[in-house]
Scaffold this active site. Structure first.
Site, mmCIF file in Angstrom:
data_model
loop_
_atom_site.group_PDB
_atom_site.id
_atom_site.type_symbol
_atom_site.label_atom_id
_atom_site.label_comp_id
_atom_site.label_asym_id
_atom_site.label_seq_id
_atom_site.Cartn_x
_atom_site.Cartn_y
_atom_site.Cartn_z
ATOM 1 N N THR A 12 0.821 -1.217 0.000
ATOM 2 C CA THR A 12 0.000 0.000 0.000
ATOM 3 C C THR A 12 0.852 1.262 0.000
ATOM 4 O O THR A 12 0.492 2.268 -0.616
ATOM 5 C CB THR A 12 -0.942 -0.010 1.219
ATOM 6 O OG1 THR A 12 -1.787 -1.148 1.118
ATOM 7 C CG2 THR A 12 -1.809 1.234 1.281
ATOM 8 N N THR A 86 1.510 -4.567 4.173
ATOM 9 C CA THR A 86 1.265 -4.887 5.581
ATOM 10 C C THR A 86 0.649 -6.274 5.771
ATOM 11 O O THR A 86 0.750 -6.855 6.849
ATOM 12 C CB THR A 86 0.310 -3.854 6.204
ATOM 13 O OG1 THR A 86 -0.875 -3.797 5.411
ATOM 14 C CG2 THR A 86 0.947 -2.483 6.278
ATOM 15 N N ASP A 87 0.017 -6.813 4.726
ATOM 16 C CA ASP A 87 -0.743 -8.054 4.901
ATOM 17 C C ASP A 87 0.125 -9.211 5.396
ATOM 18 O O ASP A 87 -0.329 -10.025 6.207
ATOM 19 C CB ASP A 87 -1.421 -8.461 3.582
ATOM 20 C CG ASP A 87 -2.582 -7.549 3.220
ATOM 21 O OD1 ASP A 87 -2.876 -6.613 3.988
ATOM 22 O OD2 ASP A 87 -3.193 -7.760 2.152
HETATM 23 N N1 ASP Z 1 -2.983 -4.006 2.592
HETATM 24 C C1 ASP Z 1 -1.710 -4.298 2.121
HETATM 25 C C2 ASP Z 1 -0.669 -3.233 2.398
HETATM 26 O O1 ASP Z 1 -0.820 -2.580 3.357
HETATM 27 C C3 ASP Z 1 -1.571 -4.840 0.803
HETATM 28 C C4 ASP Z 1 -0.299 -5.624 0.814
HETATM 29 O O2 ASP Z 1 0.000 -6.330 1.767
HETATM 30 O O3 ASP Z 1 0.457 -5.481 -0.129
HETATM 31 O O4 ASP Z 1 0.272 -3.028 1.737
#
Ligand code: ASP
Length: 331
Positions: A12, A86-87
């Site tokens: 993200t 973050t995932d």
């Molecule tokens: N929601 C995720 C992020 O914060 C998407 C990912 O993991 O790429 O980046």
């Protein structure tokens, strides 16, 4: 002068909105430029490894990222900052923790809101990550995950909110550093970390699956995992490490056929222990290993990494690591 290598991987923090949804497109140089003036005495070089969402990574990709960090350390960086989705950041952080006992800071960060959001949190997180990577207080702490002003050790860190900018916690453990207006404030002393014999040049890690427990869960997924070639299984048990009789039976079969089974909890916080008759005590009797407060996702990588060490008992390696001991020789 502190030389910090920024390794960008997407997520993200590097995403912009589009008709199909958010997509990672922003490269490392632009990410670093968004931070504004760098901390004094810090020199940054950048490298783009991949530009993707971390939900699309496999374990082979994680090993590639770990090798990138090794390359940066070998090239003489004083610290490494990896931008990452973050995932699955808690998984990459954990694998880095198994891979390195180098005291130089290795810091992961990312964002909950995209690069083109009017309240983007990526620039502040990346600025904090650079400050941590350049700070003496981060040395010897092991890989850290810096987010929303706090630095968490890799072991035990979890994404705990899908949307909030305060996206990570380390239940029962807490952060080790705090960043206040660019200043790094130590909250606790580095703890010793056990070494682990992870071969970073492997093309991939062996398959290990996570099997959830819920009312009525039977042995289907444990058996299916072994049929699919899993080296072992992690059970995301209920409560303090319990499962119903049919699942316990499948665990006993798995252990008896030489496939280690780790018991974690689907509960967000706290350790597991064999406490309940017919539940945890039965899993313990079957030979499953209770994995303390490790999340199922980090435990899966521990077991996969242990299963990749040639000629060694994965179970003995896992037990030693959980006990905070260096790997037993020749087990
Ligand atoms: N929601 C995720 C992020 O914060 C998407 C990912 O993991 O790429 O980046």
């Amino acid at each position: 002068m502190r030389r910090i290598q920024v390794v960008a991987t997407g997520g993200t923090i590097a995403s912009r909105g589009g008709v199909e949804g958010r997509r990672a497109t922003v490269l490392a140089k632009e990410l670093v430029a968004s931070v504004g003036p760098l901390p004094a005495g810090v020199e940054v070089s950048t490298r783009d490894v991949v530009t993707r969402g971390s939900y699309a990574f496999g374990t082979a990709d994680l090993l590639t990222l770990v090798r990138e960090v090794r390359g940066a350390l070998h090239a003489g960086a004083d610290g490494v900052v990896m931008t990452h989705g973050t995932d699955t950041m808690e998984e990459t952080a954990f694998l880095l923790d198994l891979a390195f006992d180098d005291p130089r800071p290795i810091v992961l960060t990312g964002a909950q809101r995209p690069f083109d959001d009017r309240a983007a949190d990526g620039p502040a997180n990346l600025g904090d990550a650079l400050a941590v990577a350049a700070d003496e207080a981060a040395r010897g702490q092991g890989p850290l995950l810096v987010f929303d002003g706090f630095a968490f050790p890799a072991r035990g860190v979890r994404k705990s909110d899908t949307m909030s900018a305060h996206a990570f916690t380390a239940p029962g453990r807490g952060p080790v550093l705090r960043v206040v207006d660019g200043r790094v404030v130590p909250l606790s002393q580095p703890r010793p970390r056990p070494r682990f014999p992870l071969d970073l040049d492997l093309p991939d890690l062996p398959r290990v699956d996570v099997v959830p427990v819920y009312p009525g869960a039977d042995g289907l997924f444990v058996r299916a995992a072994l049929d699919a070639g899993a080296a072992g299984v992690v059970v995301a048990a209920v409560g303090a490490g319990n499962a119903g009789p049919e699942l316990v039976e499948a665990v006993a079969e798995a252990v008896a056929s030489g496939h280690p089974v780790l018991i974690c909890s689907r509960v967000h916080s706290g350790p597991v222990a064999p406490l309940y008759a017919g539940g945890g005590t039965e899993l313990h009797r079957a030979g499953a290993v209770f994995a303390d407060d490790l999340s199922p996702w980090q435990a899966r990588l521990l077991l996969a990494a242990a299963s990749a060490v040639p000629g060694r008992s994965p179970e003995a390696l896992v037990r030693a690591w959980l006990a905070g001991e260096d790997p037993p020789s020749g087990s």
